[in-house]
Design a protein around this motif. Structure first.
Motif, PDB file in Angstrom:
ATOM      1  N   THR A  68       5.871  46.631  62.167  1.00  0.00           N
ATOM      2  CA  THR A  68       4.833  45.643  61.899  1.00  0.00           C
ATOM      3  C   THR A  68       4.237  45.205  63.226  1.00  0.00           C
ATOM      4  N   PHE A  69       2.920  45.239  63.344  1.00  0.00           N
ATOM      5  CA  PHE A  69       2.247  44.759  64.546  1.00  0.00           C
ATOM      6  C   PHE A  69       1.749  43.339  64.306  1.00  0.00           C
ATOM      7  N   MET A  70       1.942  42.485  65.308  1.00  0.00           N
ATOM      8  CA  MET A  70       1.480  41.095  65.204  1.00  0.00           C
ATOM      9  C   MET A  70       0.596  40.759  66.388  1.00  0.00           C
ATOM     10  N   ILE A  95       4.033  36.150  58.407  1.00  0.00           N
ATOM     11  CA  ILE A  95       5.392  36.727  58.411  1.00  0.00           C
ATOM     12  C   ILE A  95       6.471  35.693  58.712  1.00  0.00           C
ATOM     13  N   ARG A  96       6.120  34.440  58.863  1.00  0.00           N
ATOM     14  CA  ARG A  96       7.094  33.448  59.320  1.00  0.00           C
ATOM     15  C   ARG A  96       8.277  33.282  58.364  1.00  0.00           C
ATOM     16  N   GLU A  97       8.119  33.630  57.096  1.00  0.00           N
ATOM     17  CA  GLU A  97       9.218  33.504  56.133  1.00  0.00           C
ATOM     18  C   GLU A  97      10.075  34.764  56.059  1.00  0.00           C
ATOM     19  N   LYS A  98       9.743  35.773  56.832  1.00  0.00           N
ATOM     20  CA  LYS A  98      10.463  37.048  56.772  1.00  0.00           C
ATOM     21  C   LYS A  98      11.529  37.127  57.864  1.00  0.00           C
ATOM     22  N   ASN A 134      15.438  34.346  63.025  1.00  0.00           N
ATOM     23  CA  ASN A 134      14.826  35.316  62.115  1.00  0.00           C
ATOM     24  C   ASN A 134      14.819  36.745  62.647  1.00  0.00           C
ATOM     25  N   VAL A 135      15.349  36.963  63.838  1.00  0.00           N
ATOM     26  CA  VAL A 135      15.376  38.295  64.445  1.00  0.00           C
ATOM     27  C   VAL A 135      16.772  38.530  65.025  1.00  0.00           C
TER      28      VAL A 135
END
Length: 302
Positions: A68-70, A95-98, A134-135
């Motif tokens: 995924t590119f952000m 994507i903050r909830e992923k 989250n990471v």
């Protein structure tokens, strides 16, 4: 590692020509395996070049990777087309909830500014804070590494008298850490920056370990002791010609710049540079993906 990217991504054609194992989304969805989900926060101005450089490295080990590119929402890119960004990039709000197994935060041409002067610094801080929970592990490159050291560990950068640019000899300060497994005790790495960080401050920090330094270019590779953060102050991902392009660009702009050290054959900028760091680049990325991401991330984030 087959990387799962959109068929239309411009980098896909070049990667196929280089025999990098690609997998389109249709085929990836049919495979009954748990892929790694990697998000790339691309802050570099020439985004397509950086995409190619990073995807080339992420596609070189045996596990499927979803990419995924952000992009920043609070800063408008001047060098990438809106069509490209709208098609292939997401923003943090989306994507903050992923949860992601790994994250890469690239460098950015803002290092001569104070961190607080960067127009997307508040967004950057929010993303770095989010990454902690989250990471599984985040790889920070050049300015991204300096930003991480400043935000997470309170270690500020300082300005150099001249730009540090060239392919410098680095040594390992740790021989057994998994991140540098397979490295020679000395290796080449490209560096391109106007600022640096204090080796002494990092050595004193109880949550950090220095893995590699250069007598001329300073600290190169640092990790947090929990392996959640890796900071690379140079550009191992660079192609052989990238430093030359930067040098000639600066000359054209009339910038008073020195020729990159230990880079052009016979110290002649008319000669074609050689890539003398490629093997260690692949080692770093494959070791990070294996030991810090794949071996550490939960099978089910929930």
């Amino acid at each position: 590692m087959p990387i799962n990217i959109p068929k239309q991504l411009p980098a896909a054609k070049l990667l196929k020509e280089e025999k990098i194992f690609l997998m389109d989304q249709e085929r990836a969805y049919k495979q009954d395996i748990r892929p790694l989900n990697i998000i790339i926060f691309n802050l570099m101005p020439e985004k397509e070049k950086t995409e190619l450089q990073l995807l080339r490295l992420l596609g070189n080990t045996p596990i499927q990777v979803n990419i995924t590119f952000m992009n920043t929402a609070t800063h408008e890119s001047k060098n990438a087309s809106k069509t490209h960004l709208d098609t292939f990039y997401t923003t943090f709000d989306q994507i903050r909830e992923k949860k992601f197994d790994g994250m890469i935060i690239t460098g950015a041409p803002v290092e001569q500014l104070l961190f607080e002067e960067v127009d997307y610094w508040n967004e950057m801080k929010e993303i770095m804070e989010w990454s902690k929970s989250n990471v599984t592990s985040t790889l920070h490159i050049c300015w991204g590494a300096q930003a991480a050291l400043y935000y997470h560990f309170g270690i500020d950068k300082f300005t150099l008298s001249r730009k540090c640019s060239g392919v410098y000899r680095h040594i390992l300060t740790d021989q057994v850490e998994n991140l540098i497994r397979g490295f020679n005790e000395e290796f080449n790495a490209p560096v391109s920056r106007y600022t640096s960080v204090s080796e002494e401050e990092i050595e004193k920090h109880e949550r950090l370990t220095i893995l590699s330094t250069s007598e001329e270019a300073g600290v190169f590779l640092v990790k947090s002791n929990d392996n959640k953060m890796v900071m690379v102050t140079g550009h191992l991902e660079y192609d052989a010609h990238t430093l030359a392009e930067e040098y000639h660009r600066d000359i054209t702009k009339g910038i008073d710049i020195e020729m990159p050290k230990y880079y052009f054959p016979n110290n002649n900028p008319s000669n074609k540079p050689l890539n003398t760091w490629r093997a260690h680049t692949h080692l770093l990325f494959s070791n990070w993906l294996n030991y810090y991401v794949y071996q550490a991330t939960p099978y089910n984030w929930e």
